[in-house]
Structures are given as structure tokens and as C-alpha cells.
Design a protein around this motif. Sequence first.
Motif, PDB file in Angstrom:
ATOM      1  N   MET A  31      -8.756  15.029  10.347  1.00 19.40           N
ATOM      2  CA  MET A  31      -8.642  13.583  10.452  1.00 19.40           C
ATOM      3  C   MET A  31      -7.195  13.173  10.249  1.00 19.40           C
ATOM      4  O   MET A  31      -6.493  13.731   9.413  1.00 19.40           O
ATOM      5  CB  MET A  31      -9.523  12.883   9.418  1.00 19.40           C
ATOM      6  CG  MET A  31      -9.492  11.373   9.576  1.00 19.40           C
ATOM      7  SD  MET A  31     -10.658  10.513   8.509  1.00 19.40           S
ATOM      8  CE  MET A  31      -9.899  10.776   6.926  1.00 19.40           C
ATOM      9  N   SER A  32      -6.794  12.190  11.041  1.00 21.68           N
ATOM     10  CA  SER A  32      -5.457  11.652  10.931  1.00 21.68           C
ATOM     11  C   SER A  32      -5.531  10.151  11.178  1.00 21.68           C
ATOM     12  O   SER A  32      -6.160   9.703  12.133  1.00 21.68           O
ATOM     13  CB  SER A  32      -4.544  12.309  11.977  1.00 21.68           C
ATOM     14  OG  SER A  32      -3.305  11.645  12.040  1.00 21.68           O
ATOM     15  N   PHE A  33      -4.898   9.372  10.300  1.00 21.05           N
ATOM     16  CA  PHE A  33      -4.815   7.923  10.484  1.00 21.05           C
ATOM     17  C   PHE A  33      -3.357   7.517  10.323  1.00 21.05           C
ATOM     18  O   PHE A  33      -2.719   7.838   9.329  1.00 21.05           O
ATOM     19  CB  PHE A  33      -5.669   7.172   9.466  1.00 21.05           C
ATOM     20  CG  PHE A  33      -5.607   5.677   9.639  1.00 21.05           C
ATOM     21  CD1 PHE A  33      -6.337   5.058  10.632  1.00 21.05           C
ATOM     22  CD2 PHE A  33      -4.798   4.903   8.827  1.00 21.05           C
ATOM     23  CE1 PHE A  33      -6.276   3.684  10.815  1.00 21.05           C
ATOM     24  CE2 PHE A  33      -4.731   3.536   8.991  1.00 21.05           C
ATOM     25  CZ  PHE A  33      -5.468   2.914   9.989  1.00 21.05           C
ATOM     26  N   GLU A  34      -2.845   6.828  11.324  1.00 23.62           N
ATOM     27  CA  GLU A  34      -1.455   6.410  11.310  1.00 23.62           C
ATOM     28  C   GLU A  34      -1.407   4.898  11.454  1.00 23.62           C
ATOM     29  O   GLU A  34      -1.835   4.351  12.474  1.00 23.62           O
ATOM     30  CB  GLU A  34      -0.733   7.080  12.470  1.00 23.62           C
ATOM     31  CG  GLU A  34       0.753   7.045  12.371  1.00 23.62           C
ATOM     32  CD  GLU A  34       1.402   7.868  13.477  1.00 23.62           C
ATOM     33  OE1 GLU A  34       2.553   7.546  13.800  1.00 23.62           O
ATOM     34  OE2 GLU A  34       0.770   8.795  13.999  1.00 23.62           O
ATOM     35  N   LEU A  86      -0.788  -0.448  16.996  1.00 22.57           N
ATOM     36  CA  LEU A  86      -1.111  -0.924  15.650  1.00 22.57           C
ATOM     37  C   LEU A  86      -1.535   0.236  14.764  1.00 22.57           C
ATOM     38  O   LEU A  86      -1.057   0.381  13.658  1.00 22.57           O
ATOM     39  CB  LEU A  86      -2.221  -1.979  15.714  1.00 22.57           C
ATOM     40  CG  LEU A  86      -1.930  -3.196  16.588  1.00 22.57           C
ATOM     41  CD1 LEU A  86      -3.140  -4.107  16.650  1.00 22.57           C
ATOM     42  CD2 LEU A  86      -0.710  -3.933  16.069  1.00 22.57           C
ATOM     43  N   PHE A  87      -2.492   1.031  15.269  1.00 23.82           N
ATOM     44  CA  PHE A  87      -2.898   2.225  14.526  1.00 23.82           C
ATOM     45  C   PHE A  87      -3.456   3.261  15.472  1.00 23.82           C
ATOM     46  O   PHE A  87      -3.842   2.964  16.603  1.00 23.82           O
ATOM     47  CB  PHE A  87      -3.894   1.907  13.400  1.00 23.82           C
ATOM     48  CG  PHE A  87      -5.274   1.524  13.847  1.00 23.82           C
ATOM     49  CD1 PHE A  87      -6.216   2.479  14.230  1.00 23.82           C
ATOM     50  CD2 PHE A  87      -5.668   0.197  13.856  1.00 23.82           C
ATOM     51  CE1 PHE A  87      -7.495   2.121  14.623  1.00 23.82           C
ATOM     52  CE2 PHE A  87      -6.945  -0.172  14.239  1.00 23.82           C
ATOM     53  CZ  PHE A  87      -7.863   0.789  14.631  1.00 23.82           C
ATOM     54  N   ARG A 132     -10.530   0.135   7.320  1.00 18.33           N
ATOM     55  CA  ARG A 132     -10.462  -0.861   6.234  1.00 18.33           C
ATOM     56  C   ARG A 132      -9.468  -0.417   5.169  1.00 18.33           C
ATOM     57  O   ARG A 132      -8.606  -1.192   4.745  1.00 18.33           O
ATOM     58  CB  ARG A 132     -11.843  -1.065   5.610  1.00 18.33           C
ATOM     59  CG  ARG A 132     -11.838  -2.155   4.520  1.00 18.33           C
ATOM     60  CD  ARG A 132     -13.055  -2.103   3.632  1.00 18.33           C
ATOM     61  NE  ARG A 132     -13.016  -0.864   2.861  1.00 18.33           N
ATOM     62  CZ  ARG A 132     -14.029  -0.010   2.758  1.00 18.33           C
ATOM     63  NH1 ARG A 132     -15.172  -0.242   3.349  1.00 18.33           N
ATOM     64  NH2 ARG A 132     -13.908   1.093   2.054  1.00 18.33           N
ATOM     65  N   ASP A 133      -9.573   0.833   4.742  1.00 19.67           N
ATOM     66  CA  ASP A 133      -8.662   1.345   3.715  1.00 19.67           C
ATOM     67  C   ASP A 133      -7.221   1.438   4.225  1.00 19.67           C
ATOM     68  O   ASP A 133      -6.281   1.457   3.431  1.00 19.67           O
ATOM     69  CB  ASP A 133      -9.122   2.717   3.216  1.00 19.67           C
ATOM     70  CG  ASP A 133     -10.444   2.651   2.459  1.00 19.67           C
ATOM     71  OD1 ASP A 133     -10.889   1.525   2.122  1.00 19.67           O
ATOM     72  OD2 ASP A 133     -11.041   3.717   2.214  1.00 19.67           O
ATOM     73  N   GLY A 134      -7.069   1.499   5.556  1.00 16.19           N
ATOM     74  CA  GLY A 134      -5.736   1.574   6.150  1.00 16.19           C
ATOM     75  C   GLY A 134      -5.082   0.219   6.345  1.00 16.19           C
ATOM     76  O   GLY A 134      -3.989   0.138   6.894  1.00 16.19           O
ATOM     77  N   GLY A 135      -5.756  -0.857   5.929  1.00 18.84           N
ATOM     78  CA  GLY A 135      -5.137  -2.178   5.985  1.00 18.84           C
ATOM     79  C   GLY A 135      -5.569  -3.050   7.142  1.00 18.84           C
ATOM     80  O   GLY A 135      -4.951  -4.075   7.404  1.00 18.84           O
ATOM     81  N   PHE A 136      -6.621  -2.644   7.847  1.00 19.09           N
ATOM     82  CA  PHE A 136      -7.122  -3.412   8.985  1.00 19.09           C
ATOM     83  C   PHE A 136      -8.549  -3.853   8.701  1.00 19.09           C
ATOM     84  O   PHE A 136      -9.209  -3.314   7.808  1.00 19.09           O
ATOM     85  CB  PHE A 136      -7.103  -2.559  10.255  1.00 19.09           C
ATOM     86  CG  PHE A 136      -5.717  -2.184  10.692  1.00 19.09           C
ATOM     87  CD1 PHE A 136      -4.999  -3.022  11.528  1.00 19.09           C
ATOM     88  CD2 PHE A 136      -5.128  -1.019  10.254  1.00 19.09           C
ATOM     89  CE1 PHE A 136      -3.711  -2.692  11.914  1.00 19.09           C
ATOM     90  CE2 PHE A 136      -3.844  -0.676  10.639  1.00 19.09           C
ATOM     91  CZ  PHE A 136      -3.134  -1.517  11.474  1.00 19.09           C
ATOM     92  N   PRO A 137      -9.057  -4.813   9.468  1.00 20.84           N
ATOM     93  CA  PRO A 137     -10.490  -5.120   9.335  1.00 20.84           C
ATOM     94  C   PRO A 137     -11.287  -3.861   9.693  1.00 20.84           C
ATOM     95  O   PRO A 137     -10.877  -3.088  10.563  1.00 20.84           O
ATOM     96  CB  PRO A 137     -10.728  -6.221  10.367  1.00 20.84           C
ATOM     97  CG  PRO A 137      -9.385  -6.821  10.615  1.00 20.84           C
ATOM     98  CD  PRO A 137      -8.396  -5.702  10.416  1.00 20.84           C
ATOM     99  N   PRO A 138     -12.419  -3.633   9.020  1.00 22.97           N
ATOM    100  CA  PRO A 138     -13.210  -2.431   9.333  1.00 22.97           C
ATOM    101  C   PRO A 138     -13.632  -2.421  10.801  1.00 22.97           C
ATOM    102  O   PRO A 138     -14.107  -3.431  11.312  1.00 22.97           O
ATOM    103  CB  PRO A 138     -14.418  -2.514   8.413  1.00 22.97           C
ATOM    104  CG  PRO A 138     -14.296  -3.778   7.650  1.00 22.97           C
ATOM    105  CD  PRO A 138     -13.033  -4.464   8.017  1.00 22.97           C
TER     106      PRO A 138
END
Length: 168
Positions: A31-34, A86-87, A132-138
Motif C-alpha cells: 500500500m502506498s498513499f501520497e 491531489l493524492f 480520511r487519515d490522509g487529510g481528505f474526505p473519506p
Amino acid sequence: MADTPETGANGAATQAAPAKMNVLAQFVRDMSFENILAQKGVQGDVQPDVQLQVNLDAKKRTADNQYEVILKVQITSKAKESGDNLFLLELEYAGVFHIENVPDEQLHPFLLIECPRMLFPFVRRIVSDVTRDGGFPPLNLETIDFLQLYRTELARRNSEQQAATENA
């Protein structure tokens, strides 16, 4: 009374054993979230344009009747007006399945339709939590029609094969 495929030696009706599937394990393989928005510091109210790409992979494991199915999602969110990223979320979620009594000719669609259906609710929850944890709406993913996805991939492969044989 003669034996037929529908009757056994004693004349009683026989049926094939029903398909059996057990989920032995499921896990995040990768998993990767940017959060590109936070890195670049994009200003103002941003309307997102979310793109989802789904891929599936299945393979036989060394143990009898065990298969690993991997549901891969790549989600890219861009600003509608500017096109700025954005992400980016990439997730590989795997399940280990014990499958019995599925005829060989039905095993491939079973692995790529039924198994991902079992994994999808967990993928949906992970995507929602991570965004959500990354700063965006879920981000709540719409249900994926794995049967249609399977049919589309078969059609794509068949057209590629036809093109290859015509060019040969």
C-alpha cells in the motif's frame, strides 16, 4: 433401470457436491498513499476528479485447493479545474482461499469474480480510512461489478488474439 448420469447404481439421484470456498487469510500486500496536495500546498477550494483502476491476479498455492487472489486498486485524484494531482493511493489486497468442488473450466471465473467479491468490502473500508487519515474526505468506493470486469477483460484478450492471428 440403467445407470445414467442423473442416477447412481441404486437408482437414487446423485448430484455433484456443491462448490465450497473458505477464506483462510486476507491481508494488505502493498500500500502506498501520497498526499500531493499537502506537499505542493495547493490553495483554494478544490473539486476532485477521482479515477479508479482495478486489476486482479490469481495464482495457485503449493497446498492442495489453495489459491491466492490479489485485488489491486490505483486511485488518482486530480483537481477538476487545474488538473493538479491531489493524492495517489495504490493498494494490493490479497486473500488466500481454499476452494473445492469447482470444475476446472469454472475455476478461472470463480477466482476472478467470486473471490474479489469477498475481498471488496475490506478494500472499500481501507480506502475510506486511508483517504480520511490522509487529510481528505473519506472516499467510499462504489460497488465493483466483477462479472462485468471479467467479461470486459475476456473480450479485450479475444480481440488482441484475433488481431495477432490476422497480423501473423
